[in-house]
Design an enzyme around this catalytic site. Structure first.
Site: not given
Length: 445
Positions: A308, A310, A318
């Site tokens: 993942h 981010s 974002s």
């Protein structure tokens, strides 16, 4: 008159006491001198005697005793007599245990004293059963004599005897062909039990530290191209289960959790904020050596899992992606010297709602190519090619051990990096960075 007569009678006694005092003082001086000579002689003898601990085999079977070999040698031009203790003590530090002492008994038939001729040496073995609590990689520290610590992997698997025997045969082999034959006897190089050199964050330790090792490079570096910024990265992996057989290729025995954090630090802005930070946890299966052999490569590793990425921001800034991936790694040449490593990371995107076109700029493959040696310079380059136009990136990192520049007390590496293209950080994945060069310091590479 009586007084003088009495004094005359006492005079001979006083002279006798003085003589006795002188004699006592002379004996004291003589004894002190002899003691000093003996002490100096003993000290010189000890100084000329050499006691060294030979490194044990890297892999040991749990059902065989721990064996330590001391080498006594006479480095003087005179004969030497040395005292051999009946026991020696070492400290064992394992994966989940605090350091614990262990006394090893001297082998039978060895006398208490050894008489060595000039230049002669004698090996003396000491042994003791492995404690039941000793598992995985164990550090052996000598107590009471000056010797380097040793690192041994204890194998408790069903093939522990064959693996330990192959390890001994490989270490005693006189030719590369004999070493390869010994390794093939158990289905692969005996080095499988250990992590690759430089991989371990804590080769041994207490508790969770024994499960922790380096993952991606860890560094901080500074550069200037219009503005001044820094790039820093932290990364580690954690082996969830420490198996009895460190050569195991089973899924649970080689399951890792990893975390990598990469930040771009804007040093030109007033508040000097972090412009963007990428947070990347991963869960994956990994073996540094699959055991597959080929005349075309020296070693093949393999990893597969899900990652993942981010940047922890909200709204239009974002960025978030999920990527299942596989990563084979091939190494070519002598692994202890300059050699080539090729490692493509092949992935697919899941959940890219905030950045649906990221594949246009990043593509589906990170191709890592490295060349260098474990104790020398290394150049590592990661190439990406987007699915549209000529979008992509080049990220090169050159490292060199500081110990070779500044002395053995220094750890880590000097780090020089170059980036050109798209996607140095998630926030600006679709903005072109024409080039950025940085210089810094690296803990792991």
């Amino acid at each position: 008159m009586r007084f003088f007569a009495s004094l005359a009678r006492l005079a001979p006694d006083t002279s006798l006491q003085s003589q006795r005092a002188v004699q006592r003082n002379s004996r004291t001086v003589l004894l002190s001198t002899l003691l000093a000579i003996v002490t100096i002689g003993a000290f010189c003898g000890e100084a000329r005697a050499t006691v060294a601990m030979l490194q044990p085999a890297r892999v040991a079977a749990a059902n065989e005793p721990l064996q330590i070999t001391l080498l006594y040698s006479a480095d003087d031009s005179r004969a030497l007599t040395v005292t051999v203790p009946p026991t020696i003590r070492v400290t064992l530090t394992g994966a989940e245990e605090s350091p614990q002492p262990l006394d090893l008994q001297r082998e039978p038939g060895v006398p208490d004293t050894l008489h060595l001729r000039p230049g002669q040496f004698r090996k003396v073995r000491f042994s003791a059963p492995w404690p039941q609590s000793a598992r995985g990689e164990v550090r052996i520290d000598p107590v009471g004599f000056d010797a380097s610590p040793a690192l041994v992997a204890i194998n408790r698997g069903p093939q522990q005897d064959a693996i330990a025997q192959a390890e001994r045969a490989e270490s005693e082999a006189s030719t590369p062909a004999q070493a390869a034959e010994a390794a093939a006897a158990v289905g692969g190089p005996t080095g499988d039990a250990m992590s690759p050199p430089g991989d371990s964050l804590s080769t041994t330790g207490r508790g969770v530290l024994a499960h922790v090792s380096y993952y991606e490079p860890m560094y901080i570096a500074f550069g200037h191209n219009g503005d001044t910024n820094a790039r820093l990265q932290l990364s580690f992996k954690y082996r969830i289960l420490m198996p009895d057989d460190l050569r195991s290729k089973a899924f649970l025995d080689n399951l890792y959790f990893a975390y990598t954090q990469t930040s771009i630090w804007d040093l030109s802005a007033d508040s000097r904020p972090f412009r963007d930070t990428t947070y990347s946890p991963q869960l994956f299966y990994y073996v540094p050596d699959t055991g597959w052999h080929s005349p075309f490569f020296t070693r093949m590793g393999f990893a597969a899992g899900i990652a993942h990425e981010s940047n922890g921001k909200a709204g239009t800034d974002s960025r978030s992606i999920n990527m299942p991936f596989i990563r084979p790694t091939w190494e070519f040449g002598d692994l202890t010297g300059n050699h080539l490593t090729v490692s493509p990371k092949i992935y697919y995107y899941l959940g890219t709602s905030n950045n649906p076109d990221i594949a246009d700029y990043r593509g589906y493959v990170d191709l890592l190519v490295k060349y260098g040696s474990p104790d020398g310079w290394q150049l590592a380059t990661t190439l990406r090619k987007g699915t549209k136009h000529w979008y992509g990136s080049v990220d090169s990192q050159f490292t060199y051990p500081l110990a070779k520049l500044l002395g053995s007390k220094w750890g880590g590496y000097i780090w020089v990096g170059y980036f050109n293209g798209y996607g140095e950080d998630l926030l600006d994945y679709n903005n072109r960075q024409h080039w950025m060069a940085r210089v810094g310091y690296s803990i792991a590479r």
